[in-house]
Design a protein around this motif. Structure first.
Motif, PDB file in Angstrom:
ATOM      1  N   TYR A 287      50.276  47.703  51.025  1.00 14.61           N
ATOM      2  CA  TYR A 287      51.454  46.919  50.627  1.00 14.61           C
ATOM      3  C   TYR A 287      51.069  45.757  49.715  1.00 14.61           C
ATOM      4  O   TYR A 287      51.851  45.357  48.851  1.00 14.61           O
ATOM      5  N   ILE A 288      49.863  45.220  49.877  1.00 14.83           N
ATOM      6  CA  ILE A 288      49.405  44.150  48.980  1.00 14.83           C
ATOM      7  C   ILE A 288      49.157  44.717  47.582  1.00 14.83           C
ATOM      8  O   ILE A 288      49.553  44.118  46.569  1.00 14.83           O
ATOM      9  N   ASN A 289      48.501  45.871  47.510  1.00 13.02           N
ATOM     10  CA  ASN A 289      48.272  46.510  46.203  1.00 13.02           C
ATOM     11  C   ASN A 289      49.589  46.779  45.481  1.00 13.02           C
ATOM     12  O   ASN A 289      49.700  46.574  44.270  1.00 13.02           O
ATOM     13  N   LYS A 290      50.585  47.230  46.239  1.00 10.65           N
ATOM     14  CA  LYS A 290      51.891  47.536  45.634  1.00 10.65           C
ATOM     15  C   LYS A 290      52.569  46.263  45.134  1.00 10.65           C
ATOM     16  O   LYS A 290      53.177  46.256  44.055  1.00 10.65           O
ATOM     17  N   MET A 291      52.455  45.187  45.898  1.00 12.05           N
ATOM     18  CA  MET A 291      53.056  43.915  45.476  1.00 12.05           C
ATOM     19  C   MET A 291      52.417  43.421  44.178  1.00 12.05           C
ATOM     20  O   MET A 291      53.110  42.958  43.271  1.00 12.05           O
ATOM     21  N   VAL A 292      51.084  43.509  44.094  1.00 15.36           N
ATOM     22  CA  VAL A 292      50.391  43.090  42.873  1.00 15.36           C
ATOM     23  C   VAL A 292      50.815  43.965  41.702  1.00 15.36           C
ATOM     24  O   VAL A 292      51.072  43.484  40.597  1.00 15.36           O
ATOM     25  N   GLU A 293      50.908  45.271  41.960  1.00 14.47           N
ATOM     26  CA  GLU A 293      51.341  46.214  40.920  1.00 14.47           C
ATOM     27  C   GLU A 293      52.745  45.892  40.419  1.00 14.47           C
ATOM     28  O   GLU A 293      53.041  45.972  39.221  1.00 14.47           O
ATOM     29  N   ASN A 294      53.617  45.469  41.339  1.00 13.84           N
ATOM     30  CA  ASN A 294      54.998  45.126  40.983  1.00 13.84           C
ATOM     31  C   ASN A 294      55.124  43.735  40.365  1.00 13.84           C
ATOM     32  O   ASN A 294      56.197  43.354  39.891  1.00 13.84           O
ATOM     33  N   GLY A 295      54.044  42.962  40.413  1.00 10.06           N
ATOM     34  CA  GLY A 295      54.110  41.596  39.901  1.00 10.06           C
ATOM     35  C   GLY A 295      54.790  40.637  40.851  1.00 10.06           C
ATOM     36  O   GLY A 295      55.248  39.569  40.442  1.00 10.06           O
ATOM     37  N   TRP A 296      54.826  40.996  42.144  1.00 12.29           N
ATOM     38  CA  TRP A 296      55.446  40.117  43.154  1.00 12.29           C
ATOM     39  C   TRP A 296      54.367  39.162  43.677  1.00 12.29           C
ATOM     40  O   TRP A 296      53.796  39.360  44.744  1.00 12.29           O
ATOM     41  N   LEU A 297      54.093  38.131  42.921  1.00 11.53           N
ATOM     42  CA  LEU A 297      52.940  37.280  43.181  1.00 11.53           C
ATOM     43  C   LEU A 297      53.275  35.986  43.918  1.00 11.53           C
ATOM     44  O   LEU A 297      52.399  35.180  44.193  1.00 11.53           O
ATOM     45  N   GLY A 298      54.561  35.768  44.204  1.00 11.64           N
ATOM     46  CA  GLY A 298      54.948  34.539  44.896  1.00 11.64           C
ATOM     47  C   GLY A 298      55.808  33.652  44.032  1.00 11.64           C
ATOM     48  O   GLY A 298      56.584  34.131  43.191  1.00 11.64           O
ATOM     49  N   SER A 299      55.666  32.349  44.217  1.00 14.89           N
ATOM     50  CA  SER A 299      56.529  31.376  43.533  1.00 14.89           C
ATOM     51  C   SER A 299      56.480  31.522  42.022  1.00 14.89           C
ATOM     52  O   SER A 299      57.496  31.383  41.333  1.00 14.89           O
ATOM     53  N   SER A 301      56.216  34.083  40.210  1.00 14.08           N
ATOM     54  CA  SER A 301      56.980  35.236  39.709  1.00 14.08           C
ATOM     55  C   SER A 301      58.361  35.320  40.354  1.00 14.08           C
ATOM     56  O   SER A 301      59.065  36.318  40.217  1.00 14.08           O
ATOM     57  N   LYS A 302      58.722  34.266  41.080  1.00 13.88           N
ATOM     58  CA  LYS A 302      60.041  34.141  41.711  1.00 13.88           C
ATOM     59  C   LYS A 302      60.231  35.071  42.913  1.00 13.88           C
ATOM     60  O   LYS A 302      61.289  35.082  43.523  1.00 13.88           O
ATOM     61  N   GLN A 303      59.225  35.841  43.258  1.00 11.95           N
ATOM     62  CA  GLN A 303      59.304  36.644  44.473  1.00 11.95           C
ATOM     63  C   GLN A 303      57.901  37.058  44.912  1.00 11.95           C
ATOM     64  O   GLN A 303      57.011  37.279  44.093  1.00 11.95           O
ATOM     65  N   GLY A 304      57.751  37.108  46.209  1.00  7.32           N
ATOM     66  CA  GLY A 304      56.481  37.510  46.796  1.00  7.32           C
ATOM     67  C   GLY A 304      56.796  38.030  48.184  1.00  7.32           C
ATOM     68  O   GLY A 304      57.510  39.019  48.337  1.00  7.32           O
ATOM     69  N   PHE A 305      56.280  37.352  49.201  1.00  6.15           N
ATOM     70  CA  PHE A 305      56.680  37.714  50.561  1.00  6.15           C
ATOM     71  C   PHE A 305      58.093  37.210  50.854  1.00  6.15           C
ATOM     72  O   PHE A 305      58.756  37.697  51.766  1.00  6.15           O
ATOM     73  N   TYR A 306      58.519  36.230  50.074  1.00  7.26           N
ATOM     74  CA  TYR A 306      59.887  35.726  50.167  1.00  7.26           C
ATOM     75  C   TYR A 306      60.532  35.757  48.793  1.00  7.26           C
ATOM     76  O   TYR A 306      59.851  35.728  47.768  1.00  7.26           O
ATOM     77  N   LYS A 307      61.844  35.769  48.784  1.00  8.06           N
ATOM     78  CA  LYS A 307      62.592  35.793  47.530  1.00  8.06           C
ATOM     79  C   LYS A 307      63.898  35.039  47.738  1.00  8.06           C
ATOM     80  O   LYS A 307      64.571  35.208  48.756  1.00  8.06           O
ATOM     81  N   LYS A 308      64.213  34.169  46.778  1.00 13.10           N
ATOM     82  CA  LYS A 308      65.459  33.413  46.865  1.00 13.10           C
ATOM     83  C   LYS A 308      66.527  34.105  46.034  1.00 13.10           C
ATOM     84  O   LYS A 308      66.310  34.439  44.874  1.00 13.10           O
ATOM     85  N   GLU A 309      67.684  34.330  46.638  1.00 18.49           N
ATOM     86  CA  GLU A 309      68.815  34.924  45.918  1.00 18.49           C
ATOM     87  C   GLU A 309      70.028  34.015  46.034  1.00 18.49           C
ATOM     88  O   GLU A 309      70.172  33.280  47.014  1.00 18.49           O
ATOM     89  N   VAL A 310      70.866  34.063  45.037  1.00 18.74           N
ATOM     90  CA  VAL A 310      72.108  33.290  45.052  1.00 18.74           C
ATOM     91  C   VAL A 310      73.274  34.266  45.023  1.00 18.74           C
ATOM     92  O   VAL A 310      73.439  35.039  44.075  1.00 18.74           O
ATOM     93  N   THR A 324      58.961  48.964  54.159  1.00 21.40           N
ATOM     94  CA  THR A 324      59.814  49.554  53.122  1.00 21.40           C
ATOM     95  C   THR A 324      59.640  48.880  51.770  1.00 21.40           C
ATOM     96  O   THR A 324      60.085  49.406  50.749  1.00 21.40           O
ATOM     97  N   LEU A 325      59.013  47.701  51.772  1.00 23.46           N
ATOM     98  CA  LEU A 325      58.870  46.861  50.580  1.00 23.46           C
ATOM     99  C   LEU A 325      60.228  46.539  49.950  1.00 23.46           C
ATOM    100  O   LEU A 325      60.380  46.476  48.735  1.00 23.46           O
ATOM    101  N   GLU A 326      61.195  46.342  50.830  1.00 21.15           N
ATOM    102  CA  GLU A 326      62.524  45.892  50.402  1.00 21.15           C
ATOM    103  C   GLU A 326      62.775  44.520  51.025  1.00 21.15           C
ATOM    104  O   GLU A 326      62.279  44.212  52.114  1.00 21.15           O
ATOM    105  N   TYR A 327      63.553  43.702  50.296  1.00 21.21           N
ATOM    106  CA  TYR A 327      63.865  42.364  50.790  1.00 21.21           C
ATOM    107  C   TYR A 327      65.062  42.405  51.715  1.00 21.21           C
ATOM    108  O   TYR A 327      66.069  43.081  51.430  1.00 21.21           O
ATOM    109  N   GLU A 328      64.963  41.665  52.822  1.00 22.80           N
ATOM    110  CA  GLU A 328      66.008  41.643  53.834  1.00 22.80           C
ATOM    111  C   GLU A 328      66.294  40.201  54.245  1.00 22.80           C
ATOM    112  O   GLU A 328      65.428  39.338  54.086  1.00 22.80           O
TER     113      GLU A 328
END
Length: 800
Positions: A287-299, A301-310, A324-328
């Motif tokens: 799951y870490i490899n997939k996050m890096v591949e997706n560019g989900w690097l954290g603050s 890139s605006k999303q990582g283990f957490y993501k802010k939505e409005v 699932t690598l989906e945000y909930e």
């Protein structure tokens, strides 16, 4: 070594370079900050007709980076005026200026080839004897010495600051085999006393100490969450403040630091430490490899283990489902042990309960720490010869309140060793040798000095650099002369007492007031003076508003009046005792904590001081002498030719806007600290030692009991007019509520000395009586009670 650092060159002005430059400016150094010359013009520069030869263009990168740093939150600088100590330039035009510097710090990109180019120029232009260091976090220090002069090698080492440099205390000092011993000693001492750092001497091993162990801890958790089928929210709940760690816990910390940075360190350790028995733990889960591949690097890139939505104008924090690598939506974490330990303030006692838990949380702690404990034993002597350095590095670099060895001591070395073994982990042989010799703790205190177990000699040794410092933790058991449920009075030696209070958030109630009075009573009779300091995360969050709320709701106004007067009288006793009283605040010193400081003979403040009279936010005014003291200081500072109304307005707004300093230096600007009287120390470990010295100095100078002030100039109607007009205007413009207006008028009435027709001289008790009456009146108002209830029950400021 009598070496003075007056001017520092910082080479590289990115996030770290600019922040390091700011911190040297914080302590009074002149700084030369250099970076590259841009290769191309921006559109704006082209439209202005500028060329690549214009100075503004050539210094654009360094100026833009510094400007961004100074605007960042939290600020890297103690006071914006300190930025004037930083001179900017570029590598092509200004490199020769390093010849005027006492220390040159390289903070460029983490590439050895680029660092070598920079060091070629440093060696060319530096004067003999100039310190040179690198802020690298991973490149071996010895690899940077190729082709360097002998003088360069002698004065060169690694100085690894942690980001952000102002706030994270760790400074790793990494010498090479060529570094002169006196240079190492200088960095260790200077980093602590002048930069306020916890300096840790490291070996030149991959990731040094803090990142080697800290990243192992994080990587092992990455695997453990899969093994135990846990969520991001669950792990962060268990590894945050409940465990004495930052609110960012584990996964939020990864988002802040950047997953790419973490992966870079983990890969580096895995590749460069093939013999590390936990090498497999540094392998990246899928799951870490997939996050890096997706560019989900954290603050970043605006999303990582957490993501802010409005959504529909409302902000929502989502957390990543690691399966699932989906945000909930963030899930409610419900471990029974967390509720059971919520009321336990003592971290050691709480830690014991957490690890003894029979549920999933306890299993998580035991598994995670079994690995961590075994790991740190096996890193000795590889990364450190002394165990205290590992604890210091993790506490100062990662914000842990307890290091691994300290935590193991709390749990019991012998007892938890069985847990380590049961989890399939193997400790280093020196642990068994230690136990076979009957030594069952990593630390012990003897005669007020803390000692660590030295595994090479099999004996306990004093932690270097602490011999001349005073720590309450080392004296509490042996030197307490009086105690109640909220306080300890501790004999610091040489006739000086220390009052330490340890309530929830170090709030001030009856027990603390009793302790202050008892401390002064004993100091006046049997000792020379009193220091008020403590070891809490914050000095004080102020008066116990929960008790105020209870008395106000029950309409026990006589009891409330008595409690307020008791607080006022205690603050006045601090001011007018026959012995010197020093207050040494750190971090938050709000409300009553600020008032206590304002009544001391002298304040020895830590540079990280967030001080303010914040009562307005809960519908009150400062009632423990704070409003009186502002009126007194307004009078004390009046000079011929002053525009009185402007000065009065400033005093009023400081309290009315509940202004809080972002450093000790801002506290002087706001009027909470006094120029020429109060002091700032950068080294938190030195603060109590300096406070004791200041107390003794006042006593030895022939301390005389002060006389209560009877000639305080108040403005009366002149001051009231400006308050009433201002509050009315703000209310009509809907900038403040009607209740805000009411509080403002009460505050103004006290500061102005009441409805007096002309400038009048009054005494302190007159102002204290006005202050107490206004405070009591506000406690009868429904909207004030609603505000207090909101802060007590929800921890939130209510505007009504």
């Amino acid at each position: 070594m009598n070496r003075k650092i007056k001017k520092v060159a910082v080479l590289g002005s990115g996030v770290m370079g600019s922040a390091i430059a700011c911190h040297f400016a914080n302590i009074g150094c002149s700084v030369l900050l250099l970076d590259m010359v841009p290769r191309e013009l921006t559109d704006t520069e082209s439209k202005k007709g500028l060329s690549l030869e214009d100075k503004s263009v050539r210094n654009r990168l360094v100026n833009d980076f510094l400007k961004a740093s100074l605007k960042s939150k939290p600020s890297p600088i103690y006071h914006q005026s300190f930025a004037s100590r930083i001179e900017t330039g570029n590598f092509d035009d200004d490199f020769e200026k390093i010849a005027t510097c006492d220390w040159v710090i390289e903070v460029v990109v983490e590439r050895l080839d680029i660092k070598k180019i920079i060091f070629d120029k440093v060696d060319k232009y530096r004067k003999s004897g100039t310190l040179v260091s690198t802020n690298t976090s991973g490149i071996p220090i010895h690899m940077m010495l190729e082709g360097r002069s002998e003088d360069f090698k002698k004065h060169f080492c690694g100085t690894h600051f942690f980001n952000p440099p102002r706030y994270l205390r760790l400074l790793e000092i990494i010498p090479s085999p060529e570094t002169a011993p006196e240079i190492v000693d200088f960095h260790m001492g200077y980093g602590a006393r002048f930069l306020g750092k916890k300096t840790v001497l490291c070996k030149d091993t991959p990731a040094f100490i803090a990142n080697r162990v800290g990243v192992y801890s994080i990587m092992s958790l990455f695997h453990l969450v899969e093994e135990m089928d846990m969520t991001v929210d669950e792990v962060d709940k268990l590894t945050g403040p409940v465990l004495g760690r930052p609110k960012s816990a584990t996964f939020r910390t990864c988002d802040v630091v950047g997953l790419d940075t973490l992966v870079h360190v983990a890969n580096g350790v895995r590749e460069n430490c093939p013999k590390d028995e936990e090498n497999d733990q540094f392998k990246l889960p899928a799951y870490i490899n997939k996050m890096v591949e997706n560019g989900w690097l954290g603050s970043k890139s605006k999303q990582g283990f957490y993501k802010k939505e409005v959504n529909d104008g409302k902000k929502e924090i989502l957390s990543l489902n690691l399966k699932t690598l989906e945000y909930e939506p963030k899930s409610k974490v419900n471990f029974p042990i967390l509720a059971q330990t919520k009321a336990i303030e003592d971290l050691a006692e709480r830690t014991k309960m957490l690890f003894a838990d029979k549920g999933k949380a306890g299993e998580f702690y035991r598994k995670a720490f079994a690995g961590l404990f075994a790991y740190v034993t096996n890193r000795m002597p590889e990364i450190s010869d002394e165990l205290y350095k590992i604890d210091d590095a993790l506490k100062a670099g990662f914000g842990w309140e307890l290091g691994p060895f300290e935590t193991w001591d709390i749990l019991g070395l012998k007892r938890f060793l069985e847990v380590v073994k049961a989890n399939g982990k193997t400790v280093a042989p020196w642990i068994e040798e230690m136990l076979s010799n009957g030594q069952e703790s990593f630390y012990k205190v003897e005669n007020g000095i803390r000692k660590f177990y030295d595994q090479s000699s099999g004996s306990y040794k004093t932690i270097p650099g602490t011999e001349d410092l005073i720590f309450l933790d080392n004296l509490r058991d042996s030197n307490t002369v009086w105690t109640n449920n909220d306080c300890h009075l501790i004999d610091l030696g040489d006739g000086i007492l220390n009052l330490e209070f340890h309530t929830k958030m170090n709030t001030i109630g009856g027990g603390v007031l009793q302790g202050i009075n008892k401390g002064i009573e004993l100091a006046e009779k049997e000792y020379k003076g009193l220091v008020i300091s403590n070891t809490g995360q914050n000095f004080s969050a102020g008066a116990n508003v929960g008790l105020i709320f209870m008395m106000a709701v029950e309409q026990e106004y006589d009891e409330l009046n008595f409690a307020i007067k008791q607080f006022q009288d205690t603050m006045m006793r601090i001011r007018y005792s026959s012995c010197p009283v020093i207050v040494a605040p750190h971090n938050m010193a709000l409300g009553g904590g600020c008032e206590m400081s304002m009544h001391a003979d002298k304040v020895i403040a830590h540079s990280e001081l967030y001080m303010g009279l914040v009562e307005f936010g809960v519908g009150l005014i400062p009632g423990g002498g704070g409003t009186k003291e502002f009126a007194k200081r307004f009078s004390d500072n009046l000079k011929d030719g002053d525009v009185r109304i402007n000065r009065f307005r400033d005093s009023f707004l400081t309290i009315g806007q509940a202004q809080v300093s972002t450093s000790a230096y801002e506290a002087f600007d706001l009027g909470y600290l006094r120029k020429g009287i109060d002091e700032v120390v950068v080294d938190r470990d030195y603060q109590l030692t300096r406070a004791k010295e200041a107390c003794l100095s006042l006593y030895n100078a022939g301390y005389t009991q002060p006389v209560s002030e009877k000639n305080i100039t108040v403005l009366g109607q002149e001051g009231l007019g400006i308050v009433y007009v201002g509050a009315d205007t703000m209310a009509h413009g809907n900038y403040i509520s009607e209740h805000d207006k009411y509080i403002s008028e009460k505050l103004g009435f006290v500061l102005a000395g009441g409805d007096l027709s002309d400038l009048t001289k009054v005494d302190e008790q007159y102002l204290l009586d006005l202050e107490r009456k206004a405070f009591l009146d506000l406690c009868t108002k429904k909207k004030t009670l609603e505000r207090i209830q909101s802060i007590v029950k929800k921890g939130k400021i209510l505007r009504n």
